[in-house]
Structures are given as C-alpha cells and as structure tokens.
Design a protein around this motif. Sequence first.
Motif, mmCIF file in Angstrom:
data_model
loop_
_atom_site.group_PDB
_atom_site.id
_atom_site.type_symbol
_atom_site.label_atom_id
_atom_site.label_comp_id
_atom_site.label_asym_id
_atom_site.label_seq_id
_atom_site.Cartn_x
_atom_site.Cartn_y
_atom_site.Cartn_z
ATOM 1 N N HIS A 12 0.827 -1.207 0.000
ATOM 2 C CA HIS A 12 0.000 0.000 0.000
ATOM 3 C C HIS A 12 0.862 1.258 0.000
ATOM 4 O O HIS A 12 0.519 2.262 -0.649
ATOM 5 N N LEU A 13 1.985 1.229 0.704
ATOM 6 C CA LEU A 13 2.860 2.398 0.744
ATOM 7 C C LEU A 13 3.445 2.691 -0.625
ATOM 8 O O LEU A 13 3.525 3.865 -1.038
ATOM 9 N N ALA A 14 3.847 1.665 -1.332
ATOM 10 C CA ALA A 14 4.398 1.871 -2.675
ATOM 11 C C ALA A 14 3.370 2.543 -3.579
ATOM 12 O O ALA A 14 3.711 3.440 -4.366
ATOM 13 N N GLN A 15 2.108 2.131 -3.477
ATOM 14 C CA GLN A 15 1.069 2.754 -4.296
ATOM 15 C C GLN A 15 0.841 4.207 -3.889
ATOM 16 O O GLN A 15 0.640 5.077 -4.745
ATOM 17 N N SER A 16 0.878 4.477 -2.589
ATOM 18 C CA SER A 16 0.693 5.855 -2.129
ATOM 19 C C SER A 16 1.801 6.763 -2.634
ATOM 20 O O SER A 16 1.538 7.854 -3.167
ATOM 21 N N LEU A 17 3.052 6.317 -2.484
ATOM 22 C CA LEU A 17 4.181 7.153 -2.919
ATOM 23 C C LEU A 17 4.195 7.313 -4.437
ATOM 24 O O LEU A 17 4.639 8.362 -4.947
ATOM 25 N N ALA A 18 3.714 6.305 -5.174
ATOM 26 C CA ALA A 18 3.652 6.420 -6.633
ATOM 27 C C ALA A 18 2.615 7.456 -7.050
ATOM 28 O O ALA A 18 2.807 8.195 -8.034
ATOM 29 N N LEU A 19 1.506 7.526 -6.305
ATOM 30 C CA LEU A 19 0.469 8.501 -6.617
ATOM 31 C C LEU A 19 0.864 9.912 -6.193
ATOM 32 O O LEU A 19 0.572 10.882 -6.901
ATOM 33 N N LYS A 20 1.514 10.016 -5.020
ATOM 34 C CA LYS A 20 1.975 11.319 -4.544
ATOM 35 C C LYS A 20 2.979 11.119 -3.412
ATOM 36 O O LYS A 20 2.617 10.620 -2.344
ATOM 37 N N PRO A 21 4.242 11.517 -3.612
ATOM 38 C CA PRO A 21 5.212 11.439 -2.515
ATOM 39 C C PRO A 21 4.786 12.364 -1.369
ATOM 40 O O PRO A 21 4.228 13.440 -1.590
ATOM 41 N N SER A 22 5.051 11.909 -0.131
ATOM 42 C CA SER A 22 4.686 12.708 1.034
ATOM 43 C C SER A 22 5.654 12.417 2.172
ATOM 44 O O SER A 22 6.269 11.344 2.229
ATOM 45 N N TRP A 23 5.763 13.372 3.108
ATOM 46 C CA TRP A 23 6.627 13.134 4.265
ATOM 47 C C TRP A 23 6.139 11.939 5.072
ATOM 48 O O TRP A 23 6.944 11.146 5.584
#
Length: 659
Positions: free
Chosen positions: A497-508
């Motif tokens: 899930h983290l990989a998908q989140s960072l692919a959609l939008k990097p965040s702190w």
Amino acid sequence: MTTSIRAETLSLPTSRLGQPSNVPRFRWQQPIPDTETPPNFGLSAEESNHGFNWGKDSILPYQVSDDYDRDLRPGSLDVIVIENARLRAVIAPTLGGRLLELKDLSTGRDLVFRNPVLQPANLAALNAWFSGGIEWNGLIPGHTPFTCAPVFAGVRETPRGPILRLYEFDRIVEATWQIDLFLPNDSAVLFSHGRIVNPSDTARLAYWWTNIAVPMAPGTRVLSPADYSIEHIWPGNNLGRCAFPRDDWDASYPQNWENATSVFFRAQSAPRLFIASVDHDGYGLAQCSTSEMPGRKFFYFGDGEGGQNWMDYLSRPGEGDYLEIQSGMTPTQNQRFELAAHEERDWTEAFMPLQLDARAHDPAYHTATDHAANAIDAAVPADTFADVDAFLREQARLPLGVRHSTGAHWGWRQERLTGAPLAAGLDFSVETAGDYWDDLANGTPIAPSNLMDIPTGIAVSPLWMNRIKAGAPTWVGELMLATAALDRNERELAHQHLAQSLALKPSWAGYRLEALLADNPTDKASSYLRAWNASGAPPELAIEIAQFFGAASLSAELKAFVDALPVEIRSKERIILARAVVAANDGNYDELERLLFDRPFATIREGETLLSDLWIRLRRGRVEAQIKREASAEELKADLKANPVPRALNLRMHEIEET
C-alpha cells in the motif's frame, strides 16, 4: 437548598497545551517496552482473567499530545458546577470531564486534591496528563485518551433534580462510555452512574477504573476491606499476593512506602466494597459502589525523593502532595473485562465526606475498616443506594435536555459509517468538518480539495479500511491502508500500500512509513531524511529522527542532523535532550551541563531516567577529567554521594543506585 447545575469560568494558572500530533505512533514506539506477559504469584483465576501486559497494545487511532511546556501563565477554563447546600463539584468537560473539585461546604474542605495549576506531564497513554480530582479512565488501559480532550456534556432534568452527563465514543474498543453525575437535594453524597455500550455484533474487551486524587499528609491512612492484597513487589515488578497490612509494618499508611507503589485490596466476603482516605484526625473522602466494581486500589508516588519530586512537578513546589484511591471493574489494573455483543454495562458509585473517630487509626486494621464501613452504611444505607442506582439506570438511556459541550467528530462519523446509532440517550451530532473522513463516513466520492494534504486524524479499524477499499484508490487512502497494516504488523501488505501511495503522490508521511519499514539503519536513515526534507514535515518528525539516531548509536549522524535543524526546531525540548546526548558522547561536559539546566523539562516520561542518567554521565566525565584516568566504581559512588542528582533532574519512580 435544591441542587443546581450551571456553567462557570474558572481562573487557573495554565501552561500551554498544543494540538495533538498528526504523526501516527505505533505500538513499538510506546514509552513502555513491549515485553512478554509476566507470570503472577498466587493470583486466582478471577484475578488473572483477561490479563494483559503494559506496552503490548497499540494506541492508534488516537493521536499523542506531546506539544506542551511548563510556562505557567494566567488562564481560564470553562467548567460546569453542581452544587447544593452541602457539596460543590466542579467539572471540566474540555479535559475529559475531570472532576476538578469536590468541596464539603459544611467544613470548607476539599475532599479531592485540587491542583492549583493546570500543568501537563508525560504520564498517560497519549502522553499529556495532569493530576488532581476524579478522572474517568476507560475504555483502554491507562489514563483515559480523553484526559486533555473535550467530551460531550449536558444536563437532563428529572423529577428528583438535574443530572450532568459526560460521554464519548472510544475508537479502539468501538464502544461508548458515559458518566451521569447526580447530587440529590440537601445530600452530602455525590452519585456517579457509569454506563458502557457495545454497539457491535462481536464481543469486545474493555477497561474501567475511576481514579480519585485525595490530599496526602503525614498520618493519612487508606481503609478498604482486605483479607489480603495484590502488589507489584515480586520479581520483575510482577503482581503477587501479599499479606495485608503486614505483620511487621503497616502498609495502609502510604507514607510508609519509599518507592512508588500500587496496592490492590481483596476482600471477596465483604458485604460492601469501599475505599476511603482519612487524615490523622479521621477526616477524608469515602467511595463505595454497586457490585459491578470489585477492584479497589491505592497508588502513591512514594516517600523517596523521585516520587516527591513528581508530585511537585505535577503541581507547584510544596502544593502537590496527593495519593490516588481507585475503583475498577476488575480485581487488578492488569486486566480487562468482556463486553458481549450489544451488551450494556451499568454501575453506580457514591462519593462522600467521612469523619471517623480514633478507631480510624486503630493498630488492628480490621477494627479501623469496620468502623469506616459502619460510617459509610449510615451515610448511604443499602436500600437508599439501591433506589438511587435503579433511578440512574433508567435515566441513563434517556436524552439530554441541554448540551453544554461537544466532543470529537468520530462518534458521529461511526454512526454514519455503520448506519446505526451508537447508544440510546447519547447524541453525537456535531457540525461537520467536511474533510476526507467525513466524505468516507458519508460514502460520497472524496472531494479533490480533501486530497491536497494529509487529513487531520488517523483511522485503522476494519470498518474504516473496508470503506477506503470500496472507493477509488487515492494516495491518502493507500497511506492509511499502509498505516493500518503496519499497526497490525502485516509488513508486506504495508509495503504494497505504501508503494502505491508514494507512486500517486510522494509525502513526508509516506517516507516516514518507509523508514519504519526499512530493515537496516542505513535505509532507515535515508528514508527518514527524505521524509524530513519533504514538504510539510512537522517538528515532531525531527524529534523521532533524532531519537532513532540516538537509539541506533549513530552519534555522528545525530550530531549532523540536530546541528542542521532550524533554530525553532533546535529549541524543542526533545531536540535539546538529543543535543545533550551528543555533548555527552563528545565529552563536551560544559555543554552537557548547560543543556541540562537550559530549561525546565516538561515531557519526561513517568519512570524515564534520561535526565538522571545524563547527570551521572556528566559526573563521571568531571571525575575522570580531574583524575586523568578511568574512575573506579567506588570513586563514582563517592562523587555521586557528594554531588547527588539535582532535584530538577530526579524524576525516577525508584530511588537511585549510587553505583
């Protein structure tokens, strides 16, 4: 005089309490280490049932409150006052419904410890906590997550007089709790009716203890029926059965305990369970309850320097002496109780002034407790108590007439998420925030404006995760799914899930999770630094990074990181302590000493020894600089005796070993 309930404003010196942190804190980041459930010594099945060990439980989705200081300034607090001709009770709905004051108007004396200041310290599951009054601790172990948060409060008018109701929704147990306070006309007894409702189709494990802070002075004695006690005095600080009050010394006098202690009273054959604290003249406060509350306990910080410092630290020097007498739903505080599906559990407590004669201090403990029992029976006869209990059970399910304060949005959101009310008589309606969580709760598409940044608040429960999965993937949703998976220790799913989140939008927040999921210190450090350099990274992230470098013994990296922080971040308390560790590692003892006395530290954890440990490192450095060699244990012991840990740095729960 008939009983009245009214809103007032209380003037009170107050230190700053900032907003809760939006950085999720996972179970392994709790201040109490996650250890195996310890054995017990001589406890019955009832005393062990649903036992747990502190440190194993997650506090998510709750947010830690750690942004506070010790800079007292004039302040005011909105309170609700319940009063008749004999008692005055002051309640703070914005602070968990804490009962701050209970005054016996016939004597003008405070029955509970009334803290003269509002000054949080790091003692609760969510960090910030303050001493004094009566607190309602549920539904998760420890001090309530609502300690420094607003709860719902309102008044119900009845033929017998007004009732003040306090209530909220617990997001871990996913159940509601309420306290209905009732002071009959011309009565010197304040009744408290508790009710917990499990709206779920599945059973839950819950927790409840009512903690009463009472004044402590030489000669104070705690009286509660006891055939024996259960105490944390066995190997590994484990619970064990003990004789009470002892053959060789009287453990019913808290001043006889040097270190912080908890004593659980056990008297299974007593006709009525109660607990009382009385001073050397026999005057004090008594509490009794219906049979649903079998637990009774006293806690005291101890007569040693560290414990005495803690009480001053929580109040003002010379004004903080108190002890706690408590009542719970289980025999000990290392236990939960089961709530069946859709179960409602009720109980009633009574709080009253107590004046005993010389028998209060009879050397024969059972003579003293029998005397207290007779006085309590006279103040609240069994038939009177049963009548009030039945009345309050009926009123607990009826709605309020006037609402004085509102709590969090999460109860309202839960009702929309499930499509059903949480509990009869409890109104969780609030003005909608219109944010990401409200969109989810309503089952509507997420507004683009609600995907611009990380939403305020955290959710991890299956109900919320299923609602997220039912919608279109978003970077926020995937981030929350990753957070929930990591909280369950499902690391591979969290990675996905983290990989998908960072692919959609990097965040702190995404890079921070990446650091927590990394397998080695180098990768953790790299991800942490990416998180810190990302847009919107909060100050508490810098504190977490500094603590990681320190725990990993990466002294050079810690020094480089804290030295590069902006001035406003370098002045944060935990960063100052990280700089103190750097100074100790570098042998810069002048800098270490300066930092230790740079400011009064506000967030030292109960039982945390960092300050005193740094002082001991400082003294070792001073001694070895003087003798120009490694100091022996005897030399260090002699120096520590000559230069003991300063009072401001000694907040240990047990006395310091001088080696």
